[in-house]
Design an enzyme around this catalytic site. Structure first.
Site, PDB file in Angstrom:
ATOM      1  N   ASP A  72     -10.974 -52.215 -14.790  1.00 35.90           N
ATOM      2  CA  ASP A  72      -9.699 -52.916 -14.856  1.00 35.90           C
ATOM      3  C   ASP A  72      -9.908 -54.291 -14.230  1.00 35.90           C
ATOM      4  O   ASP A  72     -10.905 -54.536 -13.546  1.00 35.90           O
ATOM      5  CB  ASP A  72      -8.632 -52.110 -14.115  1.00 35.90           C
ATOM      6  CG  ASP A  72      -7.225 -52.596 -14.428  1.00 35.90           C
ATOM      7  OD1 ASP A  72      -7.089 -53.479 -15.288  1.00 35.90           O
ATOM      8  OD2 ASP A  72      -6.269 -52.089 -13.806  1.00 35.90           O
ATOM      9  N   ASP A 127      -4.810 -59.874 -17.645  1.00 32.20           N
ATOM     10  CA  ASP A 127      -3.530 -60.215 -18.260  1.00 32.20           C
ATOM     11  C   ASP A 127      -2.491 -60.476 -17.180  1.00 32.20           C
ATOM     12  O   ASP A 127      -2.741 -60.274 -15.987  1.00 32.20           O
ATOM     13  CB  ASP A 127      -3.067 -59.084 -19.185  1.00 32.20           C
ATOM     14  CG  ASP A 127      -3.022 -57.733 -18.474  1.00 32.20           C
ATOM     15  OD1 ASP A 127      -3.932 -57.457 -17.670  1.00 32.20           O
ATOM     16  OD2 ASP A 127      -2.092 -56.954 -18.719  1.00 32.20           O
ATOM     17  N   CYS A 157      -2.558 -21.418  -9.043  1.00 30.74           N
ATOM     18  CA  CYS A 157      -3.684 -21.993  -9.771  1.00 30.74           C
ATOM     19  C   CYS A 157      -4.922 -21.157  -9.480  1.00 30.74           C
ATOM     20  O   CYS A 157      -5.074 -20.626  -8.374  1.00 30.74           O
ATOM     21  CB  CYS A 157      -3.891 -23.445  -9.324  1.00 30.74           C
ATOM     22  SG  CYS A 157      -5.394 -24.220  -9.942  1.00 30.74           S
ATOM     23  N   CYS A 169      -8.098 -22.488 -10.132  1.00 27.37           N
ATOM     24  CA  CYS A 169      -9.253 -23.384 -10.184  1.00 27.37           C
ATOM     25  C   CYS A 169     -10.254 -22.975  -9.098  1.00 27.37           C
ATOM     26  O   CYS A 169      -9.915 -22.208  -8.185  1.00 27.37           O
ATOM     27  CB  CYS A 169      -8.815 -24.836 -10.013  1.00 27.37           C
ATOM     28  SG  CYS A 169      -8.402 -25.329  -8.318  1.00 27.37           S
ATOM     29  N   CYS A 210      -8.712 -23.410  -5.480  1.00 27.18           N
ATOM     30  CA  CYS A 210      -7.523 -22.648  -5.081  1.00 27.18           C
ATOM     31  C   CYS A 210      -7.756 -21.142  -5.058  1.00 27.18           C
ATOM     32  O   CYS A 210      -7.074 -20.414  -4.324  1.00 27.18           O
ATOM     33  CB  CYS A 210      -6.365 -22.969  -6.022  1.00 27.18           C
ATOM     34  SG  CYS A 210      -5.851 -24.694  -5.957  1.00 27.18           S
TER      35      CYS A 210
END
Length: 544
Positions: free
Chosen positions: A87, A122, A274, A276, A279
């Site tokens: 960016d 920009d 969760c 994952c 977790c």
């Protein structure tokens, strides 16, 4: 071609974007990496999370690290062997008002650090600004976009052309057209962050759709700052291909735990919802007792898992042709998203034109919001613009939808046709059968196997708005055709009198003979007598 589309659903695309450091598959999330404060290393993102792309801020690199990223190259500097997007520092302009670099310097720096995907500096519009200021941001961004092609020296970097204008949609359209005329490989919607922070997803729909309708469709669209997985489905469905987010790390610093439906405070959780890898091995209480740095890393990793998992769900939904169903689930998780989903009706014609005509799976119809689905809109338009009933048809028999599909295999249709063949064998070409059905309206029997007229599921009775829609479509069909008489099988249990009254009114207006039988009296001698009455001509029936 830099961007190759492989799968589509609604306006979503699964595509492959080629860069000098390899291919990436869209829709894709670029995790934001800040070398100063980074709870998950880029190398770990690649090796453990499977991230093959990330984004970092070229202005921050230039300001804080100077020539080091130039000397090592941004990939080695970050210790990341995937695709690196940079960016430009425009967000810092939005926050602080200005930065200590010129657009030309930022372009040159991104080339020198060897970014794969780079962004011009920009001038972001922002959210609550005057139109005069917004006009200036559009002009200045276009000026800087044009200057890029006099400044850049390399052809192997993909450049992002931002679209500005903020909430002023005429300016967004102007920016999309003019920036789209320049040879950028990617476009990005500028200034969405504040809109999303205020949960104005209905405004975001307008901004994204205005950009999509005015930029080259073959180019991918990046949505800056799309940080939360609960809105990914909406953005992808509208045609956003790329995202970046630092939210996974920012939320972690604030003890905030992401789910695909929203966000929870860590101290409010009794259990982790969760499974994952992080977790599944601990509890919220244990995590709260961790040292701050460990807790932040834990939450950042969970949050990133959640973001990536949601994108995988979305990709599966695109592949299966069920993105609309997935979007409905997510939209019903928050009032602001549901409001945004309702906004899609405003753009239903554009969405229909650019949506696939067939899919691998049938569709589910839940309620009147689904009347904006591309498949429903397409049927309405094609019935209006392309369809004409058989030339010899004089009598229309309107049957209500039944559970059996295709309709011509149903017991009701077969028994009706058997009676008609026995009585009016030589004149069957004067009789035409159609079904009135949610969500499509009128379905001619000869079309009932065309996708998705037989490949859909809906529960009866439909809601009031859907009943009225089907009634209106049925009336429109009668008004556009030249039948001499209509016999309707009336199903009050599912349709009340909505379709019946619409048919009566349309027939009265066109001076068409109209009769109806309750559905339980159809398929009987009563039906045959009513048909004879409808075709009576001076004491004789034209079907004899």
């Amino acid at each position: 071609m830099t961007f190759e589309i492989r799968e589509r659903d609604i306006l979503a695309r699964i595509g492959r974007l080629k860069t000098k450091s390899g291919e990436i598959e869209t829709p894709l999330l670029f995790p934001v990496v800040n070398p100063n404060v980074q709870p998950i290393s880029p190398k770990r993102m690649r090796e453990v999370f499977g991230c093959n792309a990330l984004i970092t801020n070229a202005y921050i690199l230039k300001k804080r690290f100077g020539d080091k990223p130039i000397e090592k190259g941004v990939h080695n500097f970050l210790d990341f062997n995937g695709v690196v997007m940079t960016d430009s520092g425009a967000y810092q302009i939005l926050v602080y008002g200005d930065i200590e670099a010129t657009p030309k310097e930022i372009v040159e720096y991104q080339e020198r650090i060897d970014a794969d995907i780079a962004t011009i500096l920009d001038l972001p519009t922002g959210w609550k600004v005057s139109k005069k200021y917004a006009e200036n941001t559009v002009r200045e961004t276009l000026k800087r976009a044009k200057e890029l092609f006099q400044t850049k020296t390399r052809e192997d970097i993909l450049w992002v052309g931002p679209i500005q204008g903020g909430r002023y949609l005429d300016l967004v359209a102007e920016s999309a057209v003019k920036v789209g005329e320049l040879p950028f490989q990617i476009h990005a919607l500028g200034s969405p962050t504040e809109v999303m922070e205020h949960y104005r997803f209905d405004v975001l729909v307008d901004m994204i759709m205005t950009a999509k309708m005015n930029m080259p469709m073959k180019r991918p669209l990046h949505l800056f700052g799309a940080g939360h997985p609960f809105m990914f489905a909406l953005a992808v469905a509208l045609g956003c291909d790329l995202f970046d987010s630092a939210a996974y790390a920012i939320y972690a610093r604030e003890n905030r735990y992401m789910t695909e439906q929203g966000t929870s405070r860590l101290n409010e959780l009794e259990y982790f919802p969760c499974a994952c890898p992080r977790c599944s091995k601990t509890t919220p209480k244990d995590v709260l007792e961790m040292p701050q740095n460990e807790r932040q890393t834990f939450l950042a990793e969970h949050n990133l898992y959640t973001c990536l998992t949601e994108l995988r769900r979305i990709k599966n939904a695109i592949k299966e042709g069920r993105l609309w169903e997935h979007l409905k689930i997510r939209a019903n998780g928050h009032p602001a998203l549901l409001q945004a989903l309702k906004k899609l009706k405003k753009y239903e014609d554009f969405i229909e034109r650019h949506s696939p005509t067939t899919k691998k799976a049938g569709i589910f119809f839940f309620d009147s919001l689904d009347l904006a689905r591309p498949e429903v809109v397409r049927h309405r338009k094609r019935m209006s613009e392309r369809y004409a009933p058989p030339k010899k048809a004089e009598l229309l028999i309107l049957m209500p939808q039944i559970q059996m599909k295709p309709f011509h295999k149903s017991k009701m249709f077969k028994e009706t046709m058997k009676l008609l063949k026995n009585k009016f064998k030589r004149q069957l070409d004067k009789i035409h059968v159609c079904f009135y059905a949610a969500p499509f309206g009128v379905i001619p029997i000869e079309l009932d196997e065309i996708y998705p007229l037989s490949q859909h599921e809906t529960m009866m009775p439909p809601d009031m708005e859907t009943r009225e829609y089907v009634a209106n479509q049925t009336a429109n069909y009668i008004n556009s055709t030249s039948y001499k008489a209509i016999l309707m099988f009336h199903d009050p249990e599912n349709w009340n009198k909505s379709v019946l009254n619409a048919c009566k009114k349309a027939c009265s207006k066109k001076n068409i003979k109209f009769k109806y039988l309750k559905v339980e009296r159809a398929r009987s001698k009563t039906m045959l007598k009513e048909i004879e009455k409808l075709f009576n001509r001076n004491g004789r029936t034209s079907l004899d």
